[in-house]
Design a protein around this motif. Structure first.
Motif, PDB file in Angstrom:
ATOM      1  N   TRP A 108       0.875  -1.303  -0.172  1.00 62.82           N
ATOM      2  CA  TRP A 108      -0.110   0.103   0.021  1.00 62.82           C
ATOM      3  C   TRP A 108       0.978   1.330  -0.011  1.00 62.82           C
ATOM      4  CZ3 TRP A 108       0.911   3.113   4.284  1.00 62.82           C
ATOM      5  CH2 TRP A 108       1.431   2.483   5.286  1.00 62.82           C
ATOM      6  N   GLU A 109       0.391   2.441  -0.557  1.00 58.56           N
ATOM      7  CA  GLU A 109       1.031   3.605  -0.615  1.00 58.56           C
ATOM      8  C   GLU A 109       0.154   4.738  -0.239  1.00 58.56           C
ATOM      9  OE1 GLU A 109       3.941   4.562  -4.261  1.00 58.56           O
ATOM     10  OE2 GLU A 109       2.447   3.352  -5.037  1.00 58.56           O
ATOM     11  N   LEU A 110       0.959   5.808   0.615  1.00 58.04           N
ATOM     12  CA  LEU A 110      -0.020   7.062   0.623  1.00 58.04           C
ATOM     13  C   LEU A 110       0.784   8.178   0.059  1.00 58.04           C
ATOM     14  CD1 LEU A 110      -0.767   6.662   4.699  1.00 58.04           C
ATOM     15  CD2 LEU A 110      -2.119   5.871   2.531  1.00 58.04           C
ATOM     16  N   ALA A 111      -0.004   8.912  -0.393  1.00 52.78           N
ATOM     17  CA  ALA A 111       0.830  10.179  -1.096  1.00 52.78           C
ATOM     18  C   ALA A 111      -0.193  11.519  -0.954  1.00 52.78           C
ATOM     19  CB  ALA A 111       0.884   9.877  -2.697  1.00 52.78           C
ATOM     20  N   ALA A 112       0.677  12.612  -0.926  1.00 46.84           N
ATOM     21  CA  ALA A 112      -0.323  13.982  -0.787  1.00 46.84           C
ATOM     22  C   ALA A 112      -0.915  14.325  -2.229  1.00 46.84           C
ATOM     23  CB  ALA A 112       0.770  14.982  -0.591  1.00 46.84           C
ATOM     24  N   ASP A 113      -0.778  13.548  -3.221  1.00 47.25           N
ATOM     25  CA  ASP A 113      -1.478  13.902  -4.686  1.00 47.25           C
ATOM     26  C   ASP A 113      -1.585  12.629  -5.242  1.00 47.25           C
ATOM     27  OD1 ASP A 113       1.045  13.881  -7.043  1.00 47.25           O
ATOM     28  OD2 ASP A 113       1.734  13.689  -4.760  1.00 47.25           O
ATOM     29  N   ASP A 114      -2.790  12.642  -6.186  1.00 46.23           N
ATOM     30  CA  ASP A 114      -3.335  11.677  -6.923  1.00 46.23           C
ATOM     31  C   ASP A 114      -2.047  11.060  -7.979  1.00 46.23           C
ATOM     32  OD1 ASP A 114      -5.460  12.021  -5.686  1.00 46.23           O
ATOM     33  OD2 ASP A 114      -6.769  12.282  -7.553  1.00 46.23           O
ATOM     34  N   ASN A 115      -1.035  11.659  -8.226  1.00 50.95           N
ATOM     35  CA  ASN A 115      -0.077  11.206  -9.202  1.00 50.95           C
ATOM     36  C   ASN A 115       1.095  10.622  -8.297  1.00 50.95           C
ATOM     37  OD1 ASN A 115      -1.381  12.364 -11.610  1.00 50.95           O
ATOM     38  ND2 ASN A 115      -0.473  14.115 -11.127  1.00 50.95           N
ATOM     39  N   PHE A 116       0.987  10.609  -7.019  1.00 46.54           N
ATOM     40  CA  PHE A 116       1.946   9.950  -6.107  1.00 46.54           C
ATOM     41  C   PHE A 116       3.535  10.532  -6.236  1.00 46.54           C
ATOM     42  CE2 PHE A 116      -1.527   7.586  -5.689  1.00 46.54           C
ATOM     43  CZ  PHE A 116      -1.375   6.848  -4.308  1.00 46.54           C
ATOM     44  N   ALA A 117       3.477  11.682  -6.959  1.00 51.76           N
ATOM     45  CA  ALA A 117       4.797  12.697  -6.783  1.00 51.76           C
ATOM     46  C   ALA A 117       5.194  13.097  -5.528  1.00 51.76           C
ATOM     47  CB  ALA A 117       4.451  13.758  -7.783  1.00 51.76           C
ATOM     48  N   GLU A 118       4.373  13.039  -4.493  1.00 52.59           N
ATOM     49  CA  GLU A 118       4.844  13.477  -2.962  1.00 52.59           C
ATOM     50  C   GLU A 118       4.364  12.361  -2.314  1.00 52.59           C
ATOM     51  OE1 GLU A 118       3.785  17.453  -1.717  1.00 52.59           O
ATOM     52  OE2 GLU A 118       2.718  17.765  -3.511  1.00 52.59           O
ATOM     53  N   PRO A 119       5.024  11.111  -2.163  1.00 55.33           N
ATOM     54  CA  PRO A 119       4.825   9.843  -1.341  1.00 55.33           C
ATOM     55  C   PRO A 119       5.106  10.370   0.003  1.00 55.33           C
ATOM     56  CG  PRO A 119       6.988   9.668  -2.374  1.00 55.33           C
ATOM     57  CD  PRO A 119       6.195  10.938  -3.029  1.00 55.33           C
ATOM     58  N   LEU A 120       3.978   9.754   0.945  1.00 55.80           N
ATOM     59  CA  LEU A 120       4.078   9.870   2.540  1.00 55.80           C
ATOM     60  C   LEU A 120       4.609   8.667   3.023  1.00 55.80           C
ATOM     61  CD1 LEU A 120       0.860  12.085   2.722  1.00 55.80           C
ATOM     62  CD2 LEU A 120       2.959  12.762   2.702  1.00 55.80           C
ATOM     63  N   ALA A 121       3.934   7.478   2.734  1.00 58.81           N
ATOM     64  CA  ALA A 121       4.089   6.287   3.517  1.00 58.81           C
ATOM     65  C   ALA A 121       4.217   4.871   2.721  1.00 58.81           C
ATOM     66  CB  ALA A 121       3.383   6.127   4.644  1.00 58.81           C
ATOM     67  N   THR A 122       4.815   3.806   2.881  1.00 55.76           N
ATOM     68  CA  THR A 122       4.329   2.836   2.362  1.00 55.76           C
ATOM     69  C   THR A 122       4.579   1.504   3.434  1.00 55.76           C
ATOM     70  OG1 THR A 122       4.852   1.539   0.267  1.00 55.76           O
ATOM     71  CG2 THR A 122       6.680   2.271   1.338  1.00 55.76           C
ATOM     72  N   GLY A 123       3.752   0.256   2.810  1.00 56.99           N
ATOM     73  CA  GLY A 123       4.016  -0.762   3.518  1.00 56.99           C
ATOM     74  C   GLY A 123       3.528  -2.193   2.807  1.00 56.99           C
ATOM     75  N   THR A 124       3.813  -3.134   3.390  1.00 58.75           N
ATOM     76  CA  THR A 124       3.256  -4.447   2.739  1.00 58.75           C
ATOM     77  C   THR A 124       2.558  -5.129   3.934  1.00 58.75           C
ATOM     78  OG1 THR A 124       5.075  -4.423   1.087  1.00 58.75           O
ATOM     79  CG2 THR A 124       3.941  -6.522   1.508  1.00 58.75           C
ATOM     80  N   VAL A 125       1.469  -5.770   3.304  1.00 63.71           N
ATOM     81  CA  VAL A 125       0.919  -6.756   4.079  1.00 63.71           C
ATOM     82  C   VAL A 125       0.488  -8.220   3.319  1.00 63.71           C
ATOM     83  CG1 VAL A 125      -0.458  -5.257   5.327  1.00 63.71           C
ATOM     84  CG2 VAL A 125      -1.415  -5.750   3.231  1.00 63.71           C
ATOM     85  N   THR A 126       0.044  -9.129   4.114  1.00 57.81           N
ATOM     86  CA  THR A 126      -0.297 -10.419   3.156  1.00 57.81           C
ATOM     87  C   THR A 126      -1.644 -10.712   3.235  1.00 57.81           C
ATOM     88  OG1 THR A 126       2.146 -11.188   3.748  1.00 57.81           O
ATOM     89  CG2 THR A 126       0.251 -12.851   3.230  1.00 57.81           C
ATOM     90  N   ALA A 127      -2.242 -10.636   1.854  1.00 59.14           N
ATOM     91  CA  ALA A 127      -3.674 -11.288   1.694  1.00 59.14           C
ATOM     92  C   ALA A 127      -3.742 -12.632   1.617  1.00 59.14           C
ATOM     93  CB  ALA A 127      -4.027 -10.610   0.525  1.00 59.14           C
ATOM     94  N   SER A 128      -4.599 -13.200   2.343  1.00 62.27           N
ATOM     95  CA  SER A 128      -4.680 -14.792   2.593  1.00 62.27           C
ATOM     96  C   SER A 128      -5.933 -15.331   2.224  1.00 62.27           C
ATOM     97  CB  SER A 128      -4.335 -15.128   4.035  1.00 62.27           C
ATOM     98  OG  SER A 128      -5.499 -14.932   4.705  1.00 62.27           O
TER      99      SER A 128
END
Length: 526
Positions: A108-128
């Motif tokens: 998953w990714e968070l950003a300040a804009d829809d183009n993700f030119a200003e990324p804020l955070a990211t991480g990974t989870v496992t879908a089962s």
């Protein structure tokens, strides 16, 4: 001020009105004709039910994703966010496709804009696979964000989320009842364009009936039998979430969803099914339906499990402006009284007046009382399923035993618990497939939203009779739609949006009427 009432309704009119309202109570949409299936602040904070603080389907990891490329886009059900608090929100998606591996790493990714030119955070989870390859991850945020997911070489659409923080105004949409077969989701298209701060979905996200042929007022078909197990319910949600207008509304802002009956089956009560012959198998069916609901909703609650209640009631706060209190009126209720009689203008049987009967169950009743007593917000919004306004006839006759009229002593307990928030309580209600405004004397106002697409349950020609009932301020029975609520410290405004023709996906959407509550007043003014 309530409008002038006709001094008395004729018995024939009452019978007609009773027939319409009780048909609504007893048939839902699906007995009239069956249905569907699937495809590819400064004041005290409200108390909260004992839910898990982080309902991620797997713990976030810092390792790089390891899933091999997937042959097709797994994000075909879209994205959503929900249950925001002051510092976080739940992000949701569910991966679908043939022959998915048992586990899939999802970034998953968070950003300040829809183009993700200003990324804020990211991480990974496992879908089962055990959780239907759904993802519920709690992310920290301090303002509005764009978000998206990646898995197997594919990227989801972009969604928008924000925390529930103090603000000078709040745009809150209320919607419910979206039968796939009987109309398009034009209301969701309009809702997404409005870009509310949050959506309260009041139940009947899916309908459980078997597929019916397209024709008459059925514009598209469910594609399978009535679901009774996890596979069937998953498929039904997948069908509904394939709709682009619904996906757009889910991606537009955080949602606060609750359920009603059709997420399981029409008019069930606790562990009592609609058909007594299904009693032995019903607990397993209900659990499957609850898990499927959880898998498809962006909720901050624990996954349903056998042997324990699923805690759906919960509260949220937007600073000192609004306390939002969400109820569960299905899981804990007593069975409908008097045999859930289909038509009667006679006084109800003694069972209906038994104070031991409950809509919410004793634990939830106490939680609501504690939560309302603790609230110091300007407004308190009680989001729940069935009509709370007293619609009983002068002789006590109950026109709809599935609504709060059929649980009158429990309603009196709820209204007594609401005394600390009198004249700042707003009740948000769905279920009945009509638009209406009800008066709760000395307590507050109820805004009933019509259905997104489910057919009307009370004949449109009875609109004057419904509007003439003592505690009804206004009613509209002909159209589908939703309600836009705009909340400020001085007023609460409810704008009723209606779809001209629910059978036309490009239909115009307009405003029927707008009602305003002034802070400290209990009556809505058109």
């Amino acid at each position: 001020m309530a409008p002038h009432r006709d001094p008395e309704l004729s018995r024939r009119a009452l019978l007609a009105l009773g027939a319409g309202l009780l048909a609504a109570a007893c048939s839902g949409d699906d007995e009239a004709a069956p249905d569907d299936t699937a495809p590819a602040g400064s004041s005290p904070r409200p108390s909260s039910p004992p839910t898990s603080p982080a309902p991620a389907t797997a713990a976030p990891t810092t390792a790089a994703p390891t899933t091999a490329p997937l042959p097709a886009d797994p994000f075909r059900l879209g994205v959503a966010s929900g249950d925001p608090d002051a510092t976080s929100v739940v992000l949701w998606t569910r991966l679908v496709g043939t022959e998915l591996p048992d586990t899939i790493d999802v970034t998953w990714e968070l950003a300040a804009d829809d183009n993700f030119a200003e990324p804020l955070a990211t991480g990974t989870v496992t879908a089962s696979a055990a959780h239907g390859h759904s993802v519920h991850v709690v992310v920290e945020l301090d303002g509005p964000v764009a978000y998206r997911f990646h898995a197997g070489g594919h990227t989801s659409r972009v969604g928008h989320a924000a925390p529930a923080t103090a603000r000078s105004s709040l745009k809150l949409a209320a919607a419910s009842c979206q039968h796939w077969e009987t109309g398009f989701y034009t209301a969701h298209r309009d809702l997404a364009a409005w870009r509310p701060d949050a959506v309260v979905f009041l139940g009947d996200f899916i309908y459980e009936g078997a597929a019916q042929p397209v024709g008459d007022d059925r514009v598209r078909a469910h594609d399978g039998p009535e679901p009774t197990d996890l596979t069937g319910y998953r498929a039904r949600y997948a069908l509904y979430l394939s709709d682009p207008d619904l996906q757009a509304a889910r991606a537009a802002c955080p949602w606060f969803p609750i359920w009603d009956d059709h997420e399981v089956e029409n008019n069930y009560a606790g562990l009592v099914p609609q058909d007594p012959a299904e009693a032995d198998a019903f607990p397993a069916r209900r659990l499957a339906a609850y898990q499927a609901w959880w898998e498809h909703m962006p909720v901050r609650i624990e996954r349903p499990e056998a042997g324990r209640p699923t805690v759906v009631h919960r509260a949220a706060r937007y600073g000192d402006l609004v306390d939002l209190v969400l109820l569960d009126g299905r899981q804990h209720r007593s069975d409908q009284a008097c045999g859930d009689v289909t038509l009667s203008t006679d006084p109800p049987c003694p069972e209906a007046l038994d104070p031991a009967r409950t809509m919410l169950g004793p634990e939830q009743e106490q939680w609501v009382a504690d939560t309302l007593a603790a609230s110091g917000a300007t407004w308190v919004a009680l989001a729940q399923q069935t009509v709370l306004t007293d619609l009983r006839l002068p002789n006590g006759a109950i026109l709809n035993f599935d609504q709060w009229d059929g649980y009158a002593p429990a309603r009196e307990r709820l209204l007594a618990a609401a005394a600390p928030v009198a004249r700042r309580l707003v009740v948000l209600t769905g279920d009945i497939h009509l638009a209406g405004v009800g008066h709760l004397p000395g307590i507050g106002t109820e805004f009933v939203t019509t259905s997104v697409s489910s057919r009307g349950l009370v004949p449109a020609e009875l609109e004057p009779l419904v509007a003439s009932l003592e505690h009804i301020v206004a009613a509209e029975l002909r159209h589908r739609g939703y309600v836009r609520h705009t909340v400020t410290p001085s007023s609460w405004t409810a704008e009723y949006r209606i779809v001209a023709d629910v059978h036309d996906p490009d239909s115009a959407v307009s405003t029927w009427r707008t009602f305003t509550l002034q802070a400290g007043a209990s009556d809505a003014v058109a």
